[in-house]
Each structure stands twice: as structure tokens, then as C-alpha cells.
Design a protein around this motif. Structure first.
Motif, PDB file in Angstrom:
ATOM      1  N   TRP A 238       2.392   1.639  -3.397  1.00  0.00           N
ATOM      2  CA  TRP A 238       1.446   2.137  -4.396  1.00  0.00           C
ATOM      3  C   TRP A 238       1.210   3.636  -4.220  1.00  0.00           C
ATOM      4  O   TRP A 238       1.127   4.385  -5.194  1.00  0.00           O
ATOM      5  N   LEU A 239       1.092   4.072  -2.966  1.00  0.00           N
ATOM      6  CA  LEU A 239       0.919   5.507  -2.716  1.00  0.00           C
ATOM      7  C   LEU A 239       2.146   6.284  -3.182  1.00  0.00           C
ATOM      8  O   LEU A 239       2.021   7.364  -3.776  1.00  0.00           O
TER       9      LEU A 239
ATOM     10  N   GLY B  21       0.818  -1.212   0.000  1.00  0.00           N
ATOM     11  CA  GLY B  21       0.000   0.000   0.000  1.00  0.00           C
ATOM     12  C   GLY B  21       0.848   1.256   0.000  1.00  0.00           C
ATOM     13  O   GLY B  21       0.589   2.214  -0.735  1.00  0.00           O
ATOM     14  N   GLY B  22       1.904   1.224   0.836  1.00  0.00           N
ATOM     15  CA  GLY B  22       2.796   2.383   0.864  1.00  0.00           C
ATOM     16  C   GLY B  22       3.509   2.571  -0.456  1.00  0.00           C
ATOM     17  O   GLY B  22       3.684   3.695  -0.943  1.00  0.00           O
TER      18      GLY B  22
ATOM     19  N   GLY C 252       2.078   6.446  -6.909  1.00  0.00           N
ATOM     20  CA  GLY C 252       1.090   7.433  -7.339  1.00  0.00           C
ATOM     21  C   GLY C 252       1.616   8.846  -7.214  1.00  0.00           C
ATOM     22  O   GLY C 252       1.346   9.711  -8.068  1.00  0.00           O
ATOM     23  N   TRP C 253       2.381   9.074  -6.154  1.00  0.00           N
ATOM     24  CA  TRP C 253       2.957  10.420  -5.983  1.00  0.00           C
ATOM     25  C   TRP C 253       3.957  10.738  -7.090  1.00  0.00           C
ATOM     26  O   TRP C 253       3.989  11.853  -7.603  1.00  0.00           O
TER      27      TRP C 253
END
Length: 466
Positions: free
Chosen positions: A322-323, A319-320, A326-327
Motif C-alpha cells: 500500500w505504501l 502494508g508495504g 501510494g508512492w
């Protein structure tokens, strides 16, 4: 003459809603287990322990072999508790004390785990044979409190070691001498937590085993014991054991063996006295069974727990990641694509197997049309806050390139035609090439271009334009 046991066992539910005590008395074995914890599984734990260990009640095991037999039986009972938890995970946290006396006609073998107790009355003197595995007993052992203070300590119910299905549930083991006239007694903590040793000794000094168990439980109930109370009393006598003497099974083990729930009526109905809770204060409002033994980190299903932790960790990392990815895809920078300036989306970095940037817009501006300083900046990538900022940087670069091109055009010298003079003969004049003035080159130090806030250079600094 061979020594034998004359025994009696009794259990009372007390003020509780269910009986978590189990006990067994037979010709060769006295056994008591006090269950606790789990989702209404204390009675299951004590009954399971008794059902496994009671198989030792048979002749032919004597001397040091009793210690080995007791240790093996306790470990098998421990494994049985582990199996019960695997069958029903809601039983996680259940446990049971175990106090057993094995009798071979000459000696006693003691196995003990928890805070149930074993006593011996000899010559009018009461002796505790077992050692409590409790928090307050550890304080007494360290000399921090007295035995009298331990009797009223608010945390006297906190137990440190129990039979709970974990691999480190090892009992205390000991061989004890025995002689005719000895009176043996096993009890759950519902008795000694409310009845003093002096009163216990007085009750054990007279009467038959049947009358003694009734009297001891009656004293506990009159003292407002809010726990189950179970007692096993046996006299060591110089008589041959009576053939066919039936063993006695009481408490949760008896009820569950008959298809019950461990929540039936008390074994014996006696009058209960009224009065305030002996704990007093804030501690008086706590159910001792809720604080029965110190919680320990679960050790069952370690592979399953570790797998769950690993999955959670991977999920957090994923999850981290992917975030973070995305950034990166919201970032822009200005760089080069071959000979041309381009806008890129992402960040200028590399992770094996993952592309973090892609060309977003290719410009018509050639890199070699930029002055050296601006060209080096573009080749090293110019970061932008967003797409609009990146386009603004490109616009400034284009303006710089255009102004540098215009300046270069103005500084390019044009050829001057040579003047003609007519001759007297009328012949065409002879063209004389102009003399080139000889100049001495002057060395001018290179200047560092001054940059504008967006990273481009002023049009006055156009060195290096090709």
C-alpha cells in the motif's frame, strides 16, 4: 520367597513459596517428579505426571513388559501436560522430571527423564542408577570437568530434557537386577545439589526407610538447600507384602488431590541452619529454578503460530504494498494519448490486476508537431518530479513546436511573377515560363538534435515536424 518393598516417602517445601515436587510409593512402583516453569504451574506438571504414571502400581506386569508399560505411561503423562497447556496457555513452558522404578518381585524397570535421581545401596556401596540430563553432566561425559567440579558448577541446575508436552520427550529405559537387602532411593535435585554422595551413603547405610527420608531431608535443609526436597526410600526385603499396605502420595500431587494449591506448609518441620548461599558470588543471587531447564522453541499449537506468522507477513507485505502504491500515485510523467501530448499520474509500469497510472491532463499539442527527437522522447515517456515539473516539460514542448512551426514558415519559398515586355505589334506579350536552374543535390549528414535540460530540443533542430 517373593521379594517385596518396604517404603517411605517424604517431601519438604524448603525455602520456596510452593512445592513443585510430587512423589508416590507403592508395592510395585516408586515414582518422583520435580515440576518447573510456566505460570506457577510446576506443581501442576509434577502432579499430573504422578497421577498418570502411578496407575502402573499393580501386579501382573513383569520382565520386559515393564519397559513397554513405563514408556507408554510416560508418553501418556506427556500428552496430559500438552492438554493442560491447551486448556490454559499461561502454563506454556511448564515441565517436570520423571524418575520411576517399577518392581515385579524379581527385577526393576527404570524410566528416567531429567535430573531427579535414582540410587541403589548394595553391600555398603552407593550407586547412581539414573543419568542426569543436565548441562554439567554433558560436560562431565565429555571429560571437560570432573564430578567434583560439577557439584559446585554455577550452572548445575540447567536441565536439558524434561517431560513438557512436546513429542520428543522420550525417557531413558532400562531393566535392572534387584536382590534382598538392596535399598533404593529416589530424590529431587534439592538433595544431591547440596548433599554429597558420601553423606547420602552414610544416611542410607542405617535406619528404616522412614528415618532415612527424614535424615536426608534434614541434611539438605541444614546445607541451605533453596529448593524443594523430596525423597522416596524403599528396602527390598524377603517377606510377603503386607496385605492392604497403603501407597504414599506426597508433595504437590497430595496437596492438589486434597483440593490444595501446592503451596501449603512443609511436610515435616525441621530446624533450618543459617549461612551464606553455597553458590557464592553473582550466581548465589540467582534462583536455580529460574534457570531450571534450557528454553526451547515452542512446538505446541504449531498451526496457530504459523497462521499468526503468515498473517503478520501478509500484513507487512500488504502494508508495504500500500505504501508503494501510494508512492506511485505521487509520480507524474509526460506521454502520449493518441495523437496528443498528455500528462499522466503514476508510473509507467504494469502489475496484473492493478493500474499504476492514469491520464491526468490531455494537452492540445499534437505529437506530430514535434521534431523527431522530442517526439521519440514523449512517446517513450518523460519522467517528472511532480505535477509542476510535468507542466513545465509540456510548456517547453509547446515552445519547441511553436518555434519549429515559425521556422518552417520562414523557409517556405514564394512564387515570383514573370516580367512582361511590350511588343512592337502591340500584341500581348507571350509569357515564357522561367527557366528552372539545374542544381546538383548535395547530401547533408543528419544532425542529432541537441536537447535542453528538460528533454526538449533546440528550435534549430526541427527535422521531422509533420
Amino acid at each position: 520367597m517373593t521379594l517385596s518393598l518396604d517404603y517411605a516417602a517424604l517431601s519438604d517445601i524448603g525455602k520456596r513459596h510452593n512445592n513443585e515436587d510430587s512423589a508416590y510409593a507403592g508395592p510395585h512402583l516408586l515414582l518422583l517428579a520435580d515440576g518447573m516453569g510456566g505460570a506457577a504451574a510446576g506443581e501442576v506438571a509434577s502432579a499430573a505426571a504422578v497421577q498418570v504414571i502411578r496407575r502402573l502400581d499393580k501386579p501382573g506386569i513383569s520382565g520386559e513388559d515393564m519397559i513397554e508399560a513405563l514408556a507408554g505411561a510416560v508418553h501418556r503423562a506427556n500428552e496430559r501436560l500438552s492438554e493442560l497447556v491447551e486448556e490454559d496457555p499461561e502454563r506454556e513452558g511448564m515441565g517436570s522430571t520423571v524418575t520411576a522404578l517399577m518392581f515385579d518381585g524379581v527385577q526393576l524397570g527404570l524410566a528416567h527423564l531429567g535430573d531427579s535421581r535414582a540410587y541403589r545401596m548394595r553391600g555398603g556401596q552407593l550407586q547412581q542408577l539414573s543419568h542426569d540430563h543436565t548441562f554439567v553432566q554433558s560436560l562431565v561425559d565429555e571429560g571437560r570437568i570432573s564430578a567434583e567440579e560439577a557439584f559446585t558448577h554455577p550452572h548445575r541446575n540447567l536441565i536439558l530434557r524434561v517431560l513438557d508436552g512436546r513429542p520428543d520427550s522420550d525417557p531413558d529405559l532400562e531393566i535392572l537386577d534387584v536382590q534382598a537387602g538392596d535399598r533404593l532411593m529416589l530424590c529431587s535435585d534439592g538433595l544431591p545439589d547440596y548433599v554429597s554422595d558420601r553423606q547420602i551413603a552414610a544416611s542410607m547405610s542405617d535406619g528404616t526407610p522412614d528415618s532415612v527420608v527424614v535424615e536426608l531431608i534434614t541434611h539438605a535443609l541444614e546445607a541451605q538447600s533453596n529448593d524443594n526436597i523430596t525423597c522416596v526410600v524403599a528396602d527390598v526385603v524377603e517377606t510377603e507384602p503386607v496385605s492392604g499396605t497403603a501407597p504414599q502420595l506426597v508433595g504437590a500431587a497430595a496437596e492438589l488431590a486434597q483440593g490444595g494449591t501446592g503451596r501449603g506448609d512443609p511436610t515435616v518441620v525441621v530446624r533450618r541452619g543459617d549461612g551464606d548461599d553455597r553458590l557464592g558470588g553473582a550466581a548465589g543471587h540467582l534462583d536455580p529454578e529460574e534457570l531450571r531447564y534450557a528454553p526451547r522453541a515452542p512446538k505446541r499449537f504449531l498451526w496457530l503460530r504459523r497462521l499468526a506468522v503468515l498473517i503478520v507477513a501478509l500484513a507487512l507485505i500488504g502494508g508495504g504494498g500500500w505504501l508503494a502504491y501510494g508512492w506511485t500515485q505521487k509520480q507524474y510523467y509526460v506521454g502520449t494519448d493518441g495523437d496528443y501530448v498528455a500528462i499522466f499520474k503514476g508510473v509507467d509500469d504494469e502489475i496484473p490486476g492493478l493500474t499504476l497510472s492514469n491520464m491526468y491532463e490531455k494537452q492540445t499539442l499534437q505529437v506530430d508537431k514535434l521534431p523527431t527527437y522530442s517526439r521519440e522522447q514523449v512517446e517513450g515517456n518523460i519522467q517528472a518530479d511532480d505535477l509542476a515539473a510535468a507542466r513545465e516539460i509540456v510548456s517547453e514542448l509547446q515552445r519547441t513546436a511553436a518555434e519549429c512551426a515559425a521556422k518552417a514558415a520562414k523557409q517556405t519559398p514564394k512564387p515570383t511573377p514573370a516580367p512582361t515586355t511590350p511588343t512592337a505589334s502591340g500584341k500581348p506579350p507571350v509569357s515564357t515560363p522561367p527557366k528552372t536552374p539545374i542544381t546538383t543535390p548535395v547530401s547533408t549528414p543528419a544532425s542529432t538534435p541537441s536537447s535542453t535540460p528538460d528533454g526538449t530540443v533546440n528550435p534549430d533542430d526541427c527535422d521531422g515536424v509533420r
